[in-house]
Design an enzyme around this catalytic site. Structure first.
Site, PDB file in Angstrom:
ATOM      1  N   ASP A 179       0.830  -1.209   0.000  1.00  0.00           N
ATOM      2  CA  ASP A 179       0.000   0.000   0.000  1.00  0.00           C
ATOM      3  C   ASP A 179       0.868   1.264   0.000  1.00  0.00           C
ATOM      4  O   ASP A 179       2.089   1.193   0.076  1.00  0.00           O
ATOM      5  CB  ASP A 179      -0.918  -0.061   1.237  1.00  0.00           C
ATOM      6  CG  ASP A 179      -2.277   0.551   0.967  1.00  0.00           C
ATOM      7  OD1 ASP A 179      -2.396   1.384   0.054  1.00  0.00           O
ATOM      8  OD2 ASP A 179      -3.228   0.196   1.695  1.00  0.00           O
ATOM      9  N   ASP A 234     -10.141   3.545  -3.475  1.00  0.00           N
ATOM     10  CA  ASP A 234     -10.802   2.318  -2.996  1.00  0.00           C
ATOM     11  C   ASP A 234     -12.230   2.202  -3.516  1.00  0.00           C
ATOM     12  O   ASP A 234     -13.008   3.163  -3.477  1.00  0.00           O
ATOM     13  CB  ASP A 234     -10.846   2.297  -1.465  1.00  0.00           C
ATOM     14  CG  ASP A 234      -9.472   2.037  -0.878  1.00  0.00           C
ATOM     15  OD1 ASP A 234      -8.471   2.008  -1.633  1.00  0.00           O
ATOM     16  OD2 ASP A 234      -9.400   1.860   0.349  1.00  0.00           O
TER      17      ASP A 234
HETATM   18  C1  GLA Z   1      -5.965   1.218   1.421  1.00  0.00           C
HETATM   19  C2  GLA Z   1      -6.084   0.241   0.266  1.00  0.00           C
HETATM   20  C3  GLA Z   1      -7.202  -0.744   0.538  1.00  0.00           C
HETATM   21  C4  GLA Z   1      -6.921  -1.474   1.843  1.00  0.00           C
HETATM   22  C5  GLA Z   1      -6.751  -0.473   2.971  1.00  0.00           C
HETATM   23  C6  GLA Z   1      -6.295  -1.134   4.254  1.00  0.00           C
HETATM   24  O1  GLA Z   1      -7.077   2.046   1.525  1.00  0.00           O
HETATM   25  O2  GLA Z   1      -6.308   0.907  -0.934  1.00  0.00           O
HETATM   26  O3  GLA Z   1      -7.320  -1.672  -0.511  1.00  0.00           O
HETATM   27  O4  GLA Z   1      -5.766  -2.247   1.697  1.00  0.00           O
HETATM   28  O5  GLA Z   1      -5.787   0.520   2.648  1.00  0.00           O
HETATM   29  O6  GLA Z   1      -6.040  -0.229   5.265  1.00  0.00           O
END
Ligand code: GLA
Length: 425
Positions: A179, A234
């Site tokens: 990430d 997301d």
């Molecule tokens: C980010 C990523 C998600 C997930 C969250 C976890 O937002 O884009 O896919 O992995 O972190 O905290």
């Protein structure tokens, strides 16, 4: 569904630079593989070669990830139950492979800098959990962050890339999602390459899933770094979010190919925020885009409808087609109807007629629009699993293939021209 009169017409051929470039890329990839398997293709960083990097994900990765449904509520028991459910539901048999624990499995570092999994939630340790997953014929994935902390404030990997990669290799990790939280001052290509090289140095192949949400234009540099990269923020379990991620990901279709995929984020199918029709659309269009198919719902006790969507082998075959072309919008009619096309390795064409509107619509497909020559072709509906017979588009207006598309729905077809296909090189 209406058909059109059959007129025996000539040869089909792949049309336009879009296809030609993909075929040339496929030839180049095959040539690269041949070179590397002859022993001259070992990459820097030790461990394994660039052809193996392609082999890690010759088709888009498929599996399950904890985040969309469970967030931080992850545990050894949950992950084992998900692995069991992948087997029991038939998902493993149709290609789901990776079981990935997302954020929140890690709590601290020890005095030597080693990452510590949550001892209460993972009392048996990660190696034991990985063994359980591997014994079921599945693969094991973990999550970390480029920066000093993960998005949920757990320890990230900045400065510990080599050490963490070694630990993951000892645990038997096969897939690593990395990430981008707390990382804005870092340089994405450089810092993600550190993970690639750290993983290579372990000698254990791991799929590298780059998750920087498209912030640093990964479609321009990530092909040589990881096997998939997020193109969007997301996903949420809503129709608006689905459309947003769909459109953002579609734009980068030229960057995808065997070993390197655009990732419009994980699936929300079955999480309850959309209708069955919308989930069917979600799954269909992710498959049209050759997207990674990471289920994000509770796999225990799925309804037949949800299971039926996630295990539709004909739609999955479109996603997993070895030609590895990301499908795209070939025609946008401007009033909410789109025609998507994705050429497949046997010379057929996957076509999705997509109705973005809230009312049912009649829509039509022309062979020329999807890159096929005029002539007779066999149509198959990939959701009803029925042959729709032979339809001919002779190029004249009346010959178009017309179908009714439900609100927020797709009609997904496989169109196979009757004339001999051009053989794959
Ligand atoms: C980010 C990523 C998600 C997930 C969250 C976890 O937002 O884009 O896919 O992995 O972190 O905290």
């Amino acid at each position: 569904m209406t058909g059109s009169p059959s007129v025996a017409l000539g040869m089909r051929k792949l049309a336009g630079p879009w296809y030609l470039m993909k075929w040339l890329a496929l030839l180049a990839a095959l040539a690269l593989q041949a070179t590397c398997s002859a022993g001259s293709g070992t990459d820097h960083g030790g461990g394994f070669s660039s052809s193996q990097a392609v082999e890690l994900a010759p088709t888009p990765p498929m599996g399950f990830n904890t985040w969309n449904r469970f967030g931080c509520d992850v545990s050894d028991g949950l992950v084992r139950e998900m692995a069991d459910a992948i087997v029991a539901s038939g998902m493993r048999d149709v290609g789901y492979e990776y079981v990935v624990i997302d954020d929140c499995w890690q709590v601290d570092r020890d005095d030597e800098g080693g990452i510590i999994p949550d001892p209460e939630r993972f009392p048996s340790g990660m190696r034991s959990l990985a063994d359980y997953i591997h014994e079921r014929g599945l693969k094991f994935g973990l999550y970390t962050d480029v920066g000093p902390k993960t998005c949920q404030g757990r320890p990230g990997s900045l400065g510990y890339e080599l050490e963490d990669a070694r630990t993951y290799a000892q645990w038997g990790v096969d897939y690593l999602k990395v990430d981008w939280c707390h990382a804005d001052s870092l340089v994405a290509p450089t810092h993600y390459a550190r993970f690639r090289d750290a993983v290579r140095a372990t000698g254990r192949p791991m799929v590298l899933s780059i998750c920087e949400w498209g912030r640093n234009r990964p479609w321009e540099w990530a092909q040589d770094v990881g096997q998939l990269w997020r193109t969007t923020s997301d996903i949420q379990d809503s129709w608006e979010s689905l459309l947003w991620n769909l459109d953002a990901n579609e734009r980068h279709h030229e960057a995808a190919g065997p070993g390197h995929w655009n990732d419009p984020d994980m699936l929300e199918v079955g999480n309850g925020g959309m209708t069955t029709e919308e989930y069917r659309t979600h799954f269909s269009l992710w498959a049209m885009m050759a997207a990674p198919l990471m289920a994000g719902n509770d796999l225990r006790g799925m309804t037949d409808e949800v299971r039926g969507i996630l295990t539709n082998a004909e739609v999955i075959a479109v996603d997993q087609d070895p030609l590895g072309v990301q499908g795209r919008v070939v025609l946008d009619r401007g009033y909410g109807i789109q025609v998507w096309a994705k050429p497949l390795s046997d010379g057929s064409m996957a076509v999705a007629v997509f109705n973005r509107r809230a009312d049912p619509m009649d829509a039509y497909v022309r062979w020329a629009d999807v890159g096929l020559e005029p002539g007779p072709a066999i149509l198959r509906d990939l959701w009803s699993h029925q042959e729709l017979g032979t339809h001919t588009d002779s190029g004249s207006y009346e010959d178009r293939y017309t179908t009714r598309v439900p609100p927020h729905g797709v009609v997904m077809l496989r169109i196979t021209p009757e004339s001999p296909a051009i053989p794959l090189p």
